[in-house]
Every structure is written in C-alpha cells, then in structure tokens.
Design an enzyme around this catalytic site. Sequence first.
Site, short mmCIF file in Angstrom:
data_model
loop_
_atom_site.label_atom_id
_atom_site.label_comp_id
_atom_site.label_asym_id
_atom_site.label_seq_id
_atom_site.Cartn_x
_atom_site.Cartn_y
_atom_site.Cartn_z
CE1 TYR A 286 -11.69 1.91 -1.72
CE2 TYR A 286 -13.77 1.15 -2.92
CZ TYR A 286 -13.14 1.29 -1.77
OH TYR A 286 -13.59 0.73 -0.65
CG HIS A 297 -9.05 4.82 3.87
ND1 HIS A 297 -9.97 4.05 4.74
CD2 HIS A 297 -7.98 5.15 4.38
CE1 HIS A 297 -9.43 3.81 5.62
NE2 HIS A 297 -8.13 4.46 5.49
CE LYS A 328 -15.06 6.60 3.13
NZ LYS A 328 -13.73 6.30 2.64
#
Length: 350
Positions: A286, A297, A328
């Site tokens: 993160y 997320h 991602k």
Amino acid sequence: MKTQLKGDRVLAEKEAVAEFYKTGYFGRPKGEGLELSLVEAAFLLSRGKLEIELEGTMLDFRYFFEQASLRQPNFELKYIVYKDLKERGYYVQPSAADFRVYPRGSHPGKSAARIFVHVQSERQLLPVKLLQDSVISAENVHKQFILAVVDEESDLTFYEVKTAVPKGEMTEPYPAIKTDATFLEDRVIAWDAQASETLYKRGFYGKMLDSERLQLSLVESLYLFSRGIITVRDRKGKVFSFDEFIEKASEIESFFLRKYSAYKNLRDSGHVVKTGFKFGTNFRVYRKVESIEKIPHSEYLVNAIPADFEFRLSVMSGAVRLANSVRKKMLFAVEKDEEIEYLDISRTKM
C-alpha cells in the site's frame, strides 16, 4: 523477383530497393542491392512477392522455412511475431532486441521506432538479468520494451516490462516506542498492550492476537528489531542478537533474508507492506494507509527474487494475470548486491 539465400540473409538486386524498401521498408539497402532478414523474406515469400534461390534450386515456402529454421535460432517464433505485427499494420524492422516497431501511422524515416520487442517461447526459461539488461537498454533510448511470448499453440501474449521505483506516502515507517517480544515457533508476539496497539494502529504492523497482544511476521519483527523498536527473546527469555534472529528465521524460511531485503526497501520508501499469500506472492503493498479501520486496496503485488533468477513464463504469466485482474501492478523485487531493483510486468495489447 528473384533473390538469393546467403547464410542468414536473403539478397536481392537493385530493383528490390524501390519495390520493397522504399514502399514497405523491408530489409536494408546494401551496396546496390537489398538485404532481407529471414523473417522478412519468409513474409514476402508467403505473399508471392519474391522467389528465393539456393544453389540453383528455387525454394518453396516449406523448404525455405525449414532452411531458415536451421540457420537462425528461434526463427519460427520470430516469424510468428513478425507476421502478427505486420498484419496489425505496424512497420517492423529486425534489431538486436529481435524487432523494433514504429508508431501507427509512421514508418522508418518519418519518426523513430517506439517499441523494442523481444520474442520468447513459453517453454524457455527467461533469466531476469537478460530481461533487466534488455529493459534498461530500451529505456536508455526512450523506447517501450515489449516481451512477446509464443505459447505451444502459437498464440501470442504481449507483456510490457519496465523498471520501477515505487514511492510510498507513509511519513512514519515505525512508531518511536520500545517493547519486548517473544520469538515463538514461526512468529513473534509483542506482549505490551499499549505498544501493541500503537504498532498495529499507527504503524500498521501485524495482527492483534487479542485486545492486548500483537502477532508479528518474521520480516516485520526483524525490521522493528533493526530499528530498536522491539527486543526479541526466545521462549526461555534469552535475548536474540540481530544475527541470531536471522539465523533462526532462515531455518524457517530458506529465502528469508531476500524477502526481508525487499520488505525493508519497501518500508523505508514509505509503504505499508503486508503478506501477499492470498495472491500467491510475497507481499501486497500500500502506498498510503490512513486508518486500520479503512484500509484501501493495495497498489502492488511483489515477489522477491535473486539476481540469478530464471522466470518460468507460465508462472510469470499467472502472477501477472492475477495482479492485473484485481487492478494491481505486479512488481518483481530483484536483489542485486545490496540494492533492490524492481521490474514492473503487465499484460498489454499491441
């Protein structure tokens, strides 16, 4: 038009320069004639644009293809990729990186190539050093690097590969506290209630065992240990030295130190780093977390790999596909001397 197969090139007479090079940018002028690569010649032969002679014998497409495969490693793979790119409307020229590809609507002489393409079979191991060197060579001349993987059914998957320098936004990588912890079987527990809460809620470390005690992973523990935040003892109360901790953790995870190096680099650069087990990776990462109650997320999935690592492309494909499917980035943290270098690999369309 008649041409001659010579070594790993096909040679054409002067008129080929006007017919093939000046109109389609095939080959390169050499002397008064034109020199074609084997893939260019195969493409033109398949379309009936030329004839190829070898030692007085005219070659049909099959015979030429077989000869080309003998003369150039991975010829059939390169032809599959070349043909695909040409049929998509690109101008493509052979290069040291396999191919250089020009922007749509452009061609050699009008603008510079935009993409370097490297061709690889799904069955071939791909050394990470080769990939890094190729990407850096492309980026040094401001090109996009594309890895074209040909599977066993001759389908193509394209991956964009680039270097990355991930930057997080966490200003306090670890709270300024000190506390005791115990190394149990394969994890560490901090016992003090206030310290546990601070580490968990402000530093986003570990997971609460209950309302007062905090469970820490091995990489989290060593990071906090190295910063003087926790003192780690064994189950009999003996205090670990830094090297003793590494030795014990490495008995549990053989690649612990490599994993820790990536973890430390990411934490030091302002990220929150948690296990990526559910995604089949070392870490999920993160850039910024403001509250333990509202964790966003993660931006990255990260695998730590050694400098001599070789990718199995089926495994790499699965990791990249999963990361992209959950929005991602898939980063590979390459341990190089005392540094960590990142490769960002994602699927792309041509």
